[in-house]
Design an enzyme around this catalytic site. Structure first.
Site, PDB file in Angstrom:
ATOM      1  N   TYR A  24       0.863  -1.185   0.000  1.00 25.86           N
ATOM      2  CA  TYR A  24       0.000   0.000   0.000  1.00 25.86           C
ATOM      3  C   TYR A  24       0.903   1.240   0.000  1.00 25.86           C
ATOM      4  O   TYR A  24       1.982   1.216   0.608  1.00 25.86           O
ATOM      5  CB  TYR A  24      -0.878  -0.044   1.247  1.00 25.86           C
ATOM      6  CG  TYR A  24      -1.847   1.091   1.402  1.00 25.86           C
ATOM      7  CD1 TYR A  24      -3.022   1.143   0.661  1.00 25.86           C
ATOM      8  CD2 TYR A  24      -1.592   2.119   2.307  1.00 25.86           C
ATOM      9  CE1 TYR A  24      -3.918   2.194   0.816  1.00 25.86           C
ATOM     10  CE2 TYR A  24      -2.483   3.175   2.471  1.00 25.86           C
ATOM     11  CZ  TYR A  24      -3.643   3.210   1.720  1.00 25.86           C
ATOM     12  OH  TYR A  24      -4.511   4.247   1.874  1.00 25.86           O
ATOM     13  N   GLY A  26       1.362   3.898   1.574  1.00 26.14           N
ATOM     14  CA  GLY A  26       1.923   4.440   2.807  1.00 26.14           C
ATOM     15  C   GLY A  26       2.922   3.543   3.509  1.00 26.14           C
ATOM     16  O   GLY A  26       3.525   3.960   4.506  1.00 26.14           O
ATOM     17  N   LYS A  27       3.121   2.324   3.025  1.00 21.94           N
ATOM     18  CA  LYS A  27       4.068   1.413   3.680  1.00 21.94           C
ATOM     19  C   LYS A  27       5.506   1.869   3.443  1.00 21.94           C
ATOM     20  O   LYS A  27       5.790   2.663   2.548  1.00 21.94           O
ATOM     21  CB  LYS A  27       3.899  -0.011   3.143  1.00 21.94           C
ATOM     22  CG  LYS A  27       2.488  -0.561   3.235  1.00 21.94           C
ATOM     23  CD  LYS A  27       1.966  -0.625   4.656  1.00 21.94           C
ATOM     24  CE  LYS A  27       0.623  -1.346   4.674  1.00 21.94           C
ATOM     25  NZ  LYS A  27      -0.038  -1.323   5.985  1.00 21.94           N
ATOM     26  N   ASN A  28       6.431   1.315   4.229  1.00 24.76           N
ATOM     27  CA  ASN A  28       7.845   1.666   4.052  1.00 24.76           C
ATOM     28  C   ASN A  28       8.319   1.361   2.640  1.00 24.76           C
ATOM     29  O   ASN A  28       9.150   2.083   2.085  1.00 24.76           O
ATOM     30  CB  ASN A  28       8.710   0.913   5.063  1.00 24.76           C
ATOM     31  CG  ASN A  28       8.473   1.378   6.488  1.00 24.76           C
ATOM     32  OD1 ASN A  28       7.376   1.803   6.843  1.00 24.76           O
ATOM     33  ND2 ASN A  28       9.497   1.298   7.318  1.00 24.76           N
ATOM     34  N   LEU A  29       7.836   0.258   2.078  1.00 18.05           N
ATOM     35  CA  LEU A  29       8.011  -0.026   0.651  1.00 18.05           C
ATOM     36  C   LEU A  29       6.625  -0.005   0.048  1.00 18.05           C
ATOM     37  O   LEU A  29       5.862  -0.955   0.179  1.00 18.05           O
ATOM     38  CB  LEU A  29       8.684  -1.386   0.421  1.00 18.05           C
ATOM     39  CG  LEU A  29       8.876  -1.786  -1.052  1.00 18.05           C
ATOM     40  CD1 LEU A  29       9.803  -0.800  -1.769  1.00 18.05           C
ATOM     41  CD2 LEU A  29       9.437  -3.208  -1.157  1.00 18.05           C
TER      42      LEU A  29
END
Length: 364
Positions: free
Chosen positions: A183, A185-188
């Protein structure tokens, strides 16, 4: 000063040319599903995690659901999940027809308490699903001990923990399979919805891939009643651009988190505990405060956008009323829901912005 809860702009500005080149490459090739970009990202992400197999899917929820489906988890089975997590963890269990069984977290780490898992195991239990919440790894050794003792599958929910480690080993490599979300907003994060399953079991990986492609092992030949959940070429290309930068961006997240932890001096605020055997990646920096809503308004009034992870625990959500778990049955999950507040933390956040948040917290 206005501080967003999250901003992708600093990262996107740095990677602008490469992201645009990735789009042009896919667009020029005019091939959008199950192509070379997907294959290249799957290979790179498997190598990054330290596993043999990666299967790109549509999102993190599908990653967990397809893993359970491939393990033939279904009606009459039970899956142990933490009582404090995003609802997708439980929904994956529900979608295969099984029943989620909620086990309380450790109030310090917010992660599932390994000491409580065995008491929840019965003849119907088939899987333990630990969630590496907020980017901090679960205490995996005792979890794996219980799973082995009772011959249970372990499916790790790594949606918030790309690159987090436990005793030097990356999350996603302890259990039988692990689900990741990409998604935005995730770190990746992708530039849309995306996810992946990782595993060291080639047979399981092949089954997950088939299940995500309408149950097909080759075109128009269907061996399972499958789903449509595949990582598209555009998102794979974008993720492949971002992956080489993940480690340094996680390092920056740790630096910001350290500034918060060392700078917050308000006795009414509980800062996150870090298991010394873990290296977190700080997807979320979640504090606790008994006056959470008043603190939230105080910060918001100063232009600081916050979030709550998660304001209603899963067992009290309308969709899980059928489980008949009344208020007070899972007090730690309920306490976290009532007191947790997530502070802004993202790659590219300036020291000035971090100090502004710290000062606002200390003024409360």
């Amino acid at each position: 000063m206005k501080i967003p809860f999250v901003s992708f702009l600093p990262m996107e500005k740095e990677l602008n040319d490469d992201l645009k080149s990735a789009f042009e490459r896919v667009f020029t090739r005019s091939w959008y599903i199950e192509g070379v970009e997907d294959e290249a990202f799957e290979k790179a992400f498997a190598e990054y995690c330290g596993v043999k197999c990666c299967i790109g899917v549509g999102n993190g929820l599908d990653a967990l659901m397809l893993a359970l489906k491939a393990m033939e988890i279904g009606v009459g089975d039970e899956v142990i999940v933490p009582s404090n997590t995003y609802i997708a963890t439980a929904l994956a269990v529900t979608y295969v027809g099984a029943t989620p069984v909620f086990v309380e977290p450790d109030i310090k780490t917010f992660n599932i308490n390994p000491e409580l898992i065995e008491a929840a195991v019965n003849d119907h239990t088939k899987v333990v699903m630990p969630v590496h919440l907020y980017g901090q790894a679960c205490d995996m050794d005792p979890i794996m001990d219980v799973a082995r003792k009772h011959n249970l599958y372990v499916v790790e929910d790594c949606a918030q923990a790309h690159g987090a480690t436990y005793k030097g080993q990356k999350v996603g490599t302890f259990g039988d399979a692990a689900g990741f979300s990409f998604y935005p907003g995730k770190n990746l994060g992708a530039l849309g919805d995306a996810g992946a399953v990782v595993t060291n079991n080639k047979e399981l990986a092949d089954k997950i891939r088939a299940l995500g492609n309408y149950g097909s092992d080759y075109k128009y030949h269907h061996i399972y009643k499958g789903n449509n959940s595949r990582l598209d070429e555009l998102q794979a290309a974008f993720l492949k651009v971002k992956l080489p930068h993940l480690e340094r961006m996680n390092v920056e997240r740790r630096r910001i988190a350290k500034m918060y932890t060392e700078g917050i001096k308000n006795s009414r605020v509980v800062t996150p505990y870090v298991n010394p055997e873990c290296i977190p990646v700080w997807h979320i920096y979640g504090i606790r405060c008994n006056e959470r809503d008043t603190l939230e308004k105080h910060l918001n009034d100063k232009g600081i956008i916050t979030n709550k992870h998660y304001p209603i625990p899963m067992h009290l959500q309308e969709c899980y009323r059928n489980l008949n778990i009344p208020v007070g049955s899972l007090p730690i999950a309920e306490e976290i829901s009532a007191t947790e507040l997530s502070l802004p933390l993202y790659y590219g956040m300036t020291d000035e912005e971090v100090h502004y948040v710290i000062n606002a917290l200390n003024e409360f």
